[in-house]
Design a protein around this motif. Structure first.
Motif, mmCIF file in Angstrom:
data_model
loop_
_atom_site.group_PDB
_atom_site.id
_atom_site.type_symbol
_atom_site.label_atom_id
_atom_site.label_comp_id
_atom_site.label_asym_id
_atom_site.label_seq_id
_atom_site.Cartn_x
_atom_site.Cartn_y
_atom_site.Cartn_z
ATOM 1 N N VAL A 86 0.836 -1.202 0.000
ATOM 2 C CA VAL A 86 0.000 0.000 0.000
ATOM 3 C C VAL A 86 0.873 1.256 0.000
ATOM 4 O O VAL A 86 0.554 2.235 -0.671
ATOM 5 C CB VAL A 86 -0.988 -0.010 1.185
ATOM 6 C CG1 VAL A 86 -1.677 1.332 1.352
ATOM 7 C CG2 VAL A 86 -2.024 -1.103 0.978
ATOM 8 N N MET A 87 1.986 1.219 0.711
ATOM 9 C CA MET A 87 2.897 2.357 0.689
ATOM 10 C C MET A 87 3.405 2.602 -0.732
ATOM 11 O O MET A 87 3.411 3.731 -1.222
ATOM 12 C CB MET A 87 4.079 2.131 1.633
ATOM 13 C CG MET A 87 5.046 3.301 1.670
ATOM 14 S SD MET A 87 6.513 2.978 2.646
ATOM 15 C CE MET A 87 7.348 1.775 1.619
ATOM 16 N N ALA A 88 3.797 1.535 -1.420
ATOM 17 C CA ALA A 88 4.301 1.669 -2.786
ATOM 18 C C ALA A 88 3.201 2.161 -3.731
ATOM 19 O O ALA A 88 3.443 3.059 -4.553
ATOM 20 C CB ALA A 88 4.857 0.330 -3.270
ATOM 21 N N LEU A 89 2.005 1.596 -3.617
ATOM 22 C CA LEU A 89 0.905 2.042 -4.475
ATOM 23 C C LEU A 89 0.491 3.478 -4.170
ATOM 24 O O LEU A 89 0.127 4.228 -5.085
ATOM 25 C CB LEU A 89 -0.301 1.117 -4.328
ATOM 26 C CG LEU A 89 -0.293 -0.120 -5.204
ATOM 27 C CD1 LEU A 89 -1.469 -1.027 -4.881
ATOM 28 C CD2 LEU A 89 -0.320 0.248 -6.672
ATOM 29 N N SER A 90 0.516 3.859 -2.916
ATOM 30 C CA SER A 90 0.160 5.232 -2.545
ATOM 31 C C SER A 90 1.141 6.225 -3.143
ATOM 32 O O SER A 90 0.757 7.313 -3.574
ATOM 33 C CB SER A 90 0.117 5.386 -1.026
ATOM 34 O OG SER A 90 -0.930 4.621 -0.493
ATOM 35 N N TYR A 91 2.399 5.851 -3.172
ATOM 36 C CA TYR A 91 3.406 6.703 -3.797
ATOM 37 C C TYR A 91 3.150 6.814 -5.299
ATOM 38 O O TYR A 91 3.168 7.909 -5.866
ATOM 39 C CB TYR A 91 4.802 6.127 -3.531
ATOM 40 C CG TYR A 91 5.909 6.843 -4.254
ATOM 41 C CD1 TYR A 91 6.382 8.069 -3.796
ATOM 42 C CD2 TYR A 91 6.480 6.303 -5.400
ATOM 43 C CE1 TYR A 91 7.391 8.737 -4.464
ATOM 44 C CE2 TYR A 91 7.484 6.958 -6.077
ATOM 45 C CZ TYR A 91 7.938 8.174 -5.607
ATOM 46 O OH TYR A 91 8.935 8.833 -6.277
ATOM 47 N N TRP A 92 2.875 5.686 -5.917
ATOM 48 C CA TRP A 92 2.729 5.631 -7.375
ATOM 49 C C TRP A 92 1.388 6.210 -7.836
ATOM 50 O O TRP A 92 1.329 7.041 -8.741
ATOM 51 C CB TRP A 92 2.886 4.182 -7.822
ATOM 52 C CG TRP A 92 2.817 3.961 -9.299
ATOM 53 C CD1 TRP A 92 3.493 4.631 -10.276
ATOM 54 C CD2 TRP A 92 2.010 3.004 -9.973
ATOM 55 N NE1 TRP A 92 3.173 4.141 -11.512
ATOM 56 C CE2 TRP A 92 2.254 3.124 -11.355
ATOM 57 C CE3 TRP A 92 1.121 2.025 -9.540
ATOM 58 C CZ2 TRP A 92 1.636 2.329 -12.295
ATOM 59 C CZ3 TRP A 92 0.517 1.226 -10.483
ATOM 60 C CH2 TRP A 92 0.772 1.387 -11.839
ATOM 61 N N VAL A 93 0.291 5.790 -7.213
ATOM 62 C CA VAL A 93 -1.042 6.168 -7.686
ATOM 63 C C VAL A 93 -1.500 7.521 -7.138
ATOM 64 O O VAL A 93 -2.056 8.339 -7.860
ATOM 65 C CB VAL A 93 -2.075 5.068 -7.322
ATOM 66 C CG1 VAL A 93 -3.490 5.488 -7.677
ATOM 67 C CG2 VAL A 93 -1.724 3.765 -8.010
ATOM 68 N N PHE A 94 -1.257 7.760 -5.839
ATOM 69 C CA PHE A 94 -1.772 8.968 -5.195
ATOM 70 C C PHE A 94 -0.722 10.066 -5.018
ATOM 71 O O PHE A 94 -1.011 11.101 -4.439
ATOM 72 C CB PHE A 94 -2.364 8.621 -3.828
ATOM 73 C CG PHE A 94 -3.448 7.586 -3.899
ATOM 74 C CD1 PHE A 94 -4.625 7.812 -4.598
ATOM 75 C CD2 PHE A 94 -3.305 6.363 -3.272
ATOM 76 C CE1 PHE A 94 -5.625 6.864 -4.660
ATOM 77 C CE2 PHE A 94 -4.296 5.397 -3.324
ATOM 78 C CZ PHE A 94 -5.462 5.653 -4.020
ATOM 79 N N ASN A 95 0.491 9.807 -5.478
ATOM 80 C CA ASN A 95 1.592 10.767 -5.329
ATOM 81 C C ASN A 95 1.834 11.170 -3.877
ATOM 82 O O ASN A 95 2.163 12.315 -3.591
ATOM 83 C CB ASN A 95 1.353 12.015 -6.187
ATOM 84 C CG ASN A 95 1.387 11.698 -7.655
ATOM 85 O OD1 ASN A 95 2.240 10.948 -8.116
ATOM 86 N ND2 ASN A 95 0.441 12.248 -8.398
ATOM 87 N N GLU A 96 1.651 10.228 -2.958
ATOM 88 C CA GLU A 96 1.911 10.499 -1.555
ATOM 89 C C GLU A 96 3.403 10.357 -1.284
ATOM 90 O O GLU A 96 4.065 9.489 -1.864
ATOM 91 C CB GLU A 96 1.106 9.546 -0.669
ATOM 92 C CG GLU A 96 -0.384 9.801 -0.753
ATOM 93 C CD GLU A 96 -1.190 8.960 0.215
ATOM 94 O OE1 GLU A 96 -0.605 8.192 1.011
ATOM 95 O OE2 GLU A 96 -2.422 9.065 0.164
ATOM 96 N N PRO A 97 3.929 11.199 -0.429
ATOM 97 C CA PRO A 97 5.373 11.124 -0.151
ATOM 98 C C PRO A 97 5.726 9.862 0.638
ATOM 99 O O PRO A 97 4.922 9.364 1.427
ATOM 100 C CB PRO A 97 5.641 12.378 0.680
ATOM 101 C CG PRO A 97 4.326 12.722 1.295
ATOM 102 C CD PRO A 97 3.270 12.261 0.324
ATOM 103 N N VAL A 98 6.914 9.364 0.388
ATOM 104 C CA VAL A 98 7.454 8.232 1.144
ATOM 105 C C VAL A 98 8.759 8.718 1.770
ATOM 106 O O VAL A 98 9.665 9.152 1.069
ATOM 107 C CB VAL A 98 7.702 7.013 0.238
ATOM 108 C CG1 VAL A 98 8.379 5.887 1.017
ATOM 109 C CG2 VAL A 98 6.392 6.527 -0.365
ATOM 110 N N THR A 99 8.810 8.640 3.088
ATOM 111 C CA THR A 99 9.980 9.130 3.805
ATOM 112 C C THR A 99 11.029 8.030 3.935
ATOM 113 O O THR A 99 10.701 6.841 3.818
ATOM 114 C CB THR A 99 9.591 9.613 5.211
ATOM 115 O OG1 THR A 99 9.139 8.477 5.975
ATOM 116 C CG2 THR A 99 8.480 10.664 5.154
#
Length: 131
Positions: A86-99
């Motif tokens: 979900v972290m990876a998909l959130s970064y890819w699909v929703f452009n959410e930052p990953v720290t």
């Protein structure tokens, strides 16, 4: 039996990920959040809420099937891989930052699962034999 585990955990991961991503999309679709009939209608009219429900049901069935055969330690750990997906998909699909902290945490989850899988493999199947 190894094939059963691979397929079972892949299904569990897929359903858990589907559930969480669909809940995110359903929540976005239902904005603004308010306690009203209009808000409830927006939630129920979103196809994403039904994807989330399907994900929950699929994950439950997958998990119950895996628990019949898989050793509980690695199974419980592997059931948390959706945090990484979900972290990876959130970064890819929703452009959410990953720290960097999240990346380190994801690597720790994967490393822990690998260690538990190897430890369980060294001990045998881990199945409980009734007396």
């Amino acid at each position: 039996m190894k094939r059963f585990y691979v397929i079972g955990f892949a299904l569990l991961l897929g359903f858990d990920t589907l559930n969480l991503v669909c809940f995110k999309l359903a929540g976005t679709h239902a904005l603004p959040v308010e306690m009203s009939a209009a808000w409830l209608a927006r939630v129920l009219s979103s196809p994403w809420i039904y994807g989330a429900i399907a994900g929950y049901i699929g994950a439950f069935v997958s998990w119950m099937s895996l628990l019949k055969h898989a050793p509980i330690g690695p199974a419980f750990a592997a059931s948390h891989l959706e945090v990484v997906s979900v972290m990876a998909l959130s970064y890819w699909v929703f452009n959410e930052p990953v720290t960097p902290t999240q990346v380190i945490g994801a690597l720790a989850i994967v490393a822990g699962i690998v260690c538990l899988a190897f430890a369980e493999g060294d001990e045998g199947t881990g199945d409980v034999v009734p007396a």
